[in-house]
Design a protein around this motif. Sequence first.
Motif, PDB file in Angstrom:
ATOM      1  N   ALA A 133       0.700  -1.173  -0.304  1.00  0.00           N
ATOM      2  CA  ALA A 133      -0.058   0.141  -0.285  1.00  0.00           C
ATOM      3  C   ALA A 133       0.863   1.179   0.036  1.00  0.00           C
ATOM      4  O   ALA A 133       0.698   2.161  -0.621  1.00  0.00           O
ATOM      5  CB  ALA A 133      -0.893  -0.052   1.182  1.00  0.00           C
ATOM      6  N   PHE A 134       1.846   1.384   0.957  1.00  0.00           N
ATOM      7  CA  PHE A 134       2.947   2.498   0.800  1.00  0.00           C
ATOM      8  C   PHE A 134       3.443   2.528  -0.533  1.00  0.00           C
ATOM      9  O   PHE A 134       3.667   3.809  -1.104  1.00  0.00           O
ATOM     10  CB  PHE A 134       4.014   2.223   1.917  1.00  0.00           C
ATOM     11  CG  PHE A 134       3.357   2.408   3.372  1.00  0.00           C
ATOM     12  CD1 PHE A 134       2.674   3.291   3.643  1.00  0.00           C
ATOM     13  CD2 PHE A 134       4.175   1.738   4.273  1.00  0.00           C
ATOM     14  CE1 PHE A 134       2.022   3.674   5.035  1.00  0.00           C
ATOM     15  CE2 PHE A 134       3.815   1.977   5.560  1.00  0.00           C
ATOM     16  CZ  PHE A 134       2.855   2.955   6.047  1.00  0.00           C
ATOM     17  N   GLU A 135       4.053   1.635  -1.133  1.00  0.00           N
ATOM     18  CA  GLU A 135       4.396   1.447  -2.313  1.00  0.00           C
ATOM     19  C   GLU A 135       3.704   2.170  -3.519  1.00  0.00           C
ATOM     20  O   GLU A 135       4.201   2.798  -4.388  1.00  0.00           O
ATOM     21  CB  GLU A 135       5.052   0.012  -2.760  1.00  0.00           C
ATOM     22  CG  GLU A 135       6.314   0.160  -4.018  1.00  0.00           C
ATOM     23  CD  GLU A 135       6.706  -1.164  -3.766  1.00  0.00           C
ATOM     24  OE1 GLU A 135       7.750  -1.225  -4.968  1.00  0.00           O
ATOM     25  OE2 GLU A 135       6.492  -2.034  -3.395  1.00  0.00           O
ATOM     26  N   SER A 136       2.350   1.546  -3.530  1.00  0.00           N
ATOM     27  CA  SER A 136       1.426   2.078  -4.700  1.00  0.00           C
ATOM     28  C   SER A 136       1.125   3.423  -4.287  1.00  0.00           C
ATOM     29  O   SER A 136       1.053   4.425  -5.202  1.00  0.00           O
ATOM     30  CB  SER A 136       0.180   1.341  -4.615  1.00  0.00           C
ATOM     31  OG  SER A 136       0.491  -0.110  -4.843  1.00  0.00           O
ATOM     32  N   PHE A 137       0.941   3.908  -2.946  1.00  0.00           N
ATOM     33  CA  PHE A 137       0.704   5.258  -2.834  1.00  0.00           C
ATOM     34  C   PHE A 137       1.929   6.286  -3.129  1.00  0.00           C
ATOM     35  O   PHE A 137       1.768   7.271  -3.470  1.00  0.00           O
ATOM     36  CB  PHE A 137       0.582   5.297  -1.094  1.00  0.00           C
ATOM     37  CG  PHE A 137       0.235   6.638  -0.488  1.00  0.00           C
ATOM     38  CD1 PHE A 137      -0.945   7.390  -0.742  1.00  0.00           C
ATOM     39  CD2 PHE A 137       1.295   7.569   0.075  1.00  0.00           C
ATOM     40  CE1 PHE A 137      -1.241   8.728  -0.235  1.00  0.00           C
ATOM     41  CE2 PHE A 137       1.085   8.793   0.410  1.00  0.00           C
ATOM     42  CZ  PHE A 137      -0.213   9.419   0.383  1.00  0.00           C
ATOM     43  N   ALA A 138       2.966   5.789  -2.697  1.00  0.00           N
ATOM     44  CA  ALA A 138       4.128   6.463  -3.355  1.00  0.00           C
ATOM     45  C   ALA A 138       4.210   6.872  -4.613  1.00  0.00           C
ATOM     46  O   ALA A 138       4.385   7.813  -5.159  1.00  0.00           O
ATOM     47  CB  ALA A 138       5.106   6.088  -2.654  1.00  0.00           C
ATOM     48  N   MET A 139       4.069   5.635  -5.496  1.00  0.00           N
ATOM     49  CA  MET A 139       4.009   5.613  -6.847  1.00  0.00           C
ATOM     50  C   MET A 139       3.153   6.653  -7.392  1.00  0.00           C
ATOM     51  O   MET A 139       3.243   7.247  -8.165  1.00  0.00           O
ATOM     52  CB  MET A 139       4.018   4.208  -7.374  1.00  0.00           C
ATOM     53  CG  MET A 139       4.113   4.107  -8.982  1.00  0.00           C
ATOM     54  SD  MET A 139       4.475   2.453  -9.190  1.00  0.00           S
ATOM     55  CE  MET A 139       3.047   1.689  -8.842  1.00  0.00           C
ATOM     56  N   THR A 140       1.691   6.409  -7.225  1.00  0.00           N
ATOM     57  CA  THR A 140       0.831   7.340  -7.612  1.00  0.00           C
ATOM     58  C   THR A 140       0.733   8.861  -7.232  1.00  0.00           C
ATOM     59  O   THR A 140       0.115   9.597  -7.938  1.00  0.00           O
ATOM     60  CB  THR A 140      -0.698   6.744  -7.215  1.00  0.00           C
ATOM     61  OG1 THR A 140      -0.621   6.430  -5.848  1.00  0.00           O
ATOM     62  CG2 THR A 140      -0.767   5.299  -7.825  1.00  0.00           C
ATOM     63  N   LEU A 193      11.803   2.815  -3.171  1.00  0.00           N
ATOM     64  CA  LEU A 193      11.949   1.492  -3.411  1.00  0.00           C
ATOM     65  C   LEU A 193      11.351   0.604  -2.886  1.00  0.00           C
ATOM     66  O   LEU A 193      11.040   0.850  -1.612  1.00  0.00           O
ATOM     67  CB  LEU A 193      13.519   1.088  -3.091  1.00  0.00           C
ATOM     68  CG  LEU A 193      14.664   2.140  -3.938  1.00  0.00           C
ATOM     69  CD1 LEU A 193      15.911   2.136  -3.422  1.00  0.00           C
ATOM     70  CD2 LEU A 193      14.609   1.659  -5.393  1.00  0.00           C
ATOM     71  N   HIS A 194      11.109  -0.763  -3.499  1.00  0.00           N
ATOM     72  CA  HIS A 194      10.307  -1.633  -2.795  1.00  0.00           C
ATOM     73  C   HIS A 194      10.652  -2.062  -1.296  1.00  0.00           C
ATOM     74  O   HIS A 194       9.877  -2.237  -0.341  1.00  0.00           O
ATOM     75  CB  HIS A 194      10.200  -2.809  -3.509  1.00  0.00           C
ATOM     76  CG  HIS A 194       9.795  -4.107  -3.051  1.00  0.00           C
ATOM     77  ND1 HIS A 194       8.110  -4.163  -2.943  1.00  0.00           N
ATOM     78  CD2 HIS A 194      10.154  -5.234  -2.443  1.00  0.00           C
ATOM     79  CE1 HIS A 194       7.903  -5.387  -2.411  1.00  0.00           C
ATOM     80  NE2 HIS A 194       8.996  -6.061  -2.150  1.00  0.00           N
TER      81      HIS A 194
END
Length: 340
Positions: free
Chosen positions: A228-235, A241-242
């Motif tokens: 969730a953090f990774e997708s949130f940061a990407m969007t 980084l993963h």
Amino acid sequence: MQKVIFSSDIRQTLAEAIAAVRHDRLFVLCDDVTAEVCWPIVSDLLPRPIVIAHGDTNKTLDTLASVWTALQQGGATRHSLLVCLGGGMVTDLGGFAASTFKRGLHYINIPTTLLAQVDASVGGKTGVNFGGLKNEIGVFNEADSVIIDTCFLRTLDRENLFSGYAEMLKHGLISNRTHLFSLLKDDPQPDAALLAESVGVKQRIVEQDPHEQGLRKALNLGHTVGHAFESFAMTSGRPILHGYAVAFGLVCELYLSCVKCGFPTDVMRQVVGYIKEHYGVLPYSCDDYPALFRLMQHDKKNEGDSINFTLLGDVGELRLNQTATRQEIDEALDFLRDGI
């Protein structure tokens, strides 16, 4: 069963691995960074690579289609062999391309980052991101072999080393205290023995549960919140980084483990202290909680409307298929934001 080879001579090991697979044509996939830094190390054994843009934001259907196109234009058949040379993005996407083109061709993974060596390249998970969600589309399909050589780690900066090290911390948490505490003392550029121990944790689990019907869910520790953090940061246009997302996810899920499963607070404090010292902070506020919660609701591990977590009763004591209330998840997010 997937063959994982620890190499001290990448060129000889690769030549032997290629020779062990009958194939009519040989292809190699790199991203633009590994094409420049890593491919020259083995360039006399491999053709010029299919090159894709680096970074998880490029692990998309469009990039996948470009790889399929290159294979098609190169005359690949279902008897061809693809070598995936790169980090987790390359092995994930390349493995999926190999698994689906002509209904499947052989492939070899050569992971060049610590993250890929201890996690992404081992175990047969392949896929691409879709709709703003991590690894939403993919299949289980193991590479013919995975070749791990620490020579590639010398090409990494400390941020990428710490990214991979987060997955090693996870392996320590689901293994035993001796393993975990050796990681908490170590530098993020591990020696071959510690690397092999970490890979061994994942191998043993995958061998018992290759398609994640039960025990393999142990490997999801830190990942429900972490993805969730990774997708949130990407969007949000601020990708991370993963492994950093996993490290932050571990903090939240260790908090839930303490609250819900009695995980020892002294061990949690040691792990959280290590993450606080080395991984910094993730910028988010209470206003972002609804978006993060919605992303957790899309996690592939969920059943029905429940958000599924892997938690721990102690180091190595798995509590699979755990759920948490919205309030408990908010408290875990508070703990990461305010507690470290």
